[in-house]
Each structure stands twice: as structure tokens, then as C-alpha cells.
Design a protein around this motif. Structure first.
Motif, PDB file in Angstrom:
ATOM      1  N   UNK A   1       0.809  -1.224   0.000  1.00  0.00           N
ATOM      2  CA  UNK A   1       0.000   0.000   0.000  1.00  0.00           C
ATOM      3  C   UNK A   1       0.842   1.274   0.000  1.00  0.00           C
ATOM      4  N   UNK A   2       2.141   1.139   0.188  1.00  0.00           N
ATOM      5  CA  UNK A   2       3.019   2.313   0.255  1.00  0.00           C
ATOM      6  C   UNK A   2       3.039   3.035  -1.094  1.00  0.00           C
ATOM      7  N   UNK A   3       3.158   4.366  -1.051  1.00  0.00           N
ATOM      8  CA  UNK A   3       3.116   5.161  -2.275  1.00  0.00           C
ATOM      9  C   UNK A   3       4.345   4.966  -3.149  1.00  0.00           C
ATOM     10  N   UNK A   4       5.476   4.561  -2.570  1.00  0.00           N
ATOM     11  CA  UNK A   4       6.680   4.357  -3.365  1.00  0.00           C
ATOM     12  C   UNK A   4       6.807   2.926  -3.895  1.00  0.00           C
ATOM     13  N   UNK A   5       5.842   2.079  -3.595  1.00  0.00           N
ATOM     14  CA  UNK A   5       5.848   0.702  -4.097  1.00  0.00           C
ATOM     15  C   UNK A   5       5.339   0.693  -5.530  1.00  0.00           C
ATOM     16  N   UNK A   6       6.160   0.228  -6.455  1.00  0.00           N
ATOM     17  CA  UNK A   6       5.806   0.150  -7.870  1.00  0.00           C
ATOM     18  C   UNK A   6       5.236  -1.236  -8.164  1.00  0.00           C
ATOM     19  N   UNK A   7       3.929  -1.328  -8.246  1.00  0.00           N
ATOM     20  CA  UNK A   7       3.264  -2.623  -8.425  1.00  0.00           C
ATOM     21  C   UNK A   7       3.577  -3.235  -9.789  1.00  0.00           C
ATOM     22  N   UNK A   8       3.833  -2.406 -10.786  1.00  0.00           N
ATOM     23  CA  UNK A   8       4.163  -2.952 -12.110  1.00  0.00           C
ATOM     24  C   UNK A   8       5.560  -3.561 -12.108  1.00  0.00           C
TER      25      UNK A   8
END
Length: 114
Positions: A72-79
Motif C-alpha cells: 500500500x506504500x506510495x513508493x511501491x511500484x506494483x508494475x
């Protein structure tokens, strides 16, 4: 000039061997993929993100809560980290524990960060 059968067979074998090796080489990966999260740099970036989440939450997390907070962190790049799952988190934590023998839990990681 008359060539014997064995000589012709050897010439064709060498020609076909070169063609086969070239075809295999053409299918080998030559460059890194854009979403390859198995590189050392990607793993270090993911570990920094995990450590930042642990520091923000003051170490009061279970592995399931940590996984949820990291994704859920904003700096986590799910792609880029599309393969990140609970097992990968456990592997990264175990790697951290192996490199830092004094840490045995998420709370110990938090205490070592301060």
C-alpha cells in the motif's frame, strides 16, 4: 576434384552446427527486461522500502501486516514488483536476518535501525 562421402558429411555437419548455434543464440535473452525485479538493485530497493515501513510503524507488525503496508506504500511500484508476495517478503526478511544475526524478528529490525 572428387570429395569422399565422409568429407561431404563433415562439411554439412559443420555448416548445420553453425546454423544451430546461431539459432539458439538468437533466442537467448540479450538485455534486461524492464520489469525484472530479481536484479540486485531491485532487491536492495525493495529491502529499503521494507525497512522504511518497519521504521514508520515502529516495528509493531506481523509479516502479514508488513506485506499489506509495503504493497500500500506510495513508493511501491506494483508494475515493477508484480511478483512480490508473502513468500518473497519472507525470503527478504530471512536474508536480512542472515546478514544481521542479532535480529530475530521485525521488532529486532526496528530496534537495530535506531
Amino acid at each position: 576434384m572428387k570429395l569422399e562421402t565422409s568429407t561431404l558429411m563433415m562439411i554439412f555437419f559443420i555448416i548445420l552446427l553453425v546454423i544451430s548455434i546461431w539459432k539458439i543464440y538468437a533466442f537467448l535473452p540479450n538485455r534486461q527486461l524492464a520489469d525484472d525485479d530479481t536484479t540486485k538493485e531491485s532487491q536492495e530497493e525493495l529491502m529499503r522500502l521494507i525497512l522504511n515501513v518497519i521504521k514508520r510503524c515502529e516495528g509493531n507488525l506481523s509479516t502479514n501486516e508488513l506485506f499489506k503496508k509495503v504493497t500500500d506504500d506510495e513508493s511501491f511500484d506494483a508494475k515493477h514488483y508484480w511478483r512480490f508476495n508473502h513468500n518473497r517478503l519472507n525470503q527478504l526478511l530471512n536474508k536480512y536476518y542472515a546478514q544481521n544475526p542479532h535480529a530475530k524478528s521485525i521488532k529486532d529490525i526496528y530496534l537495530s535501525l535506531h
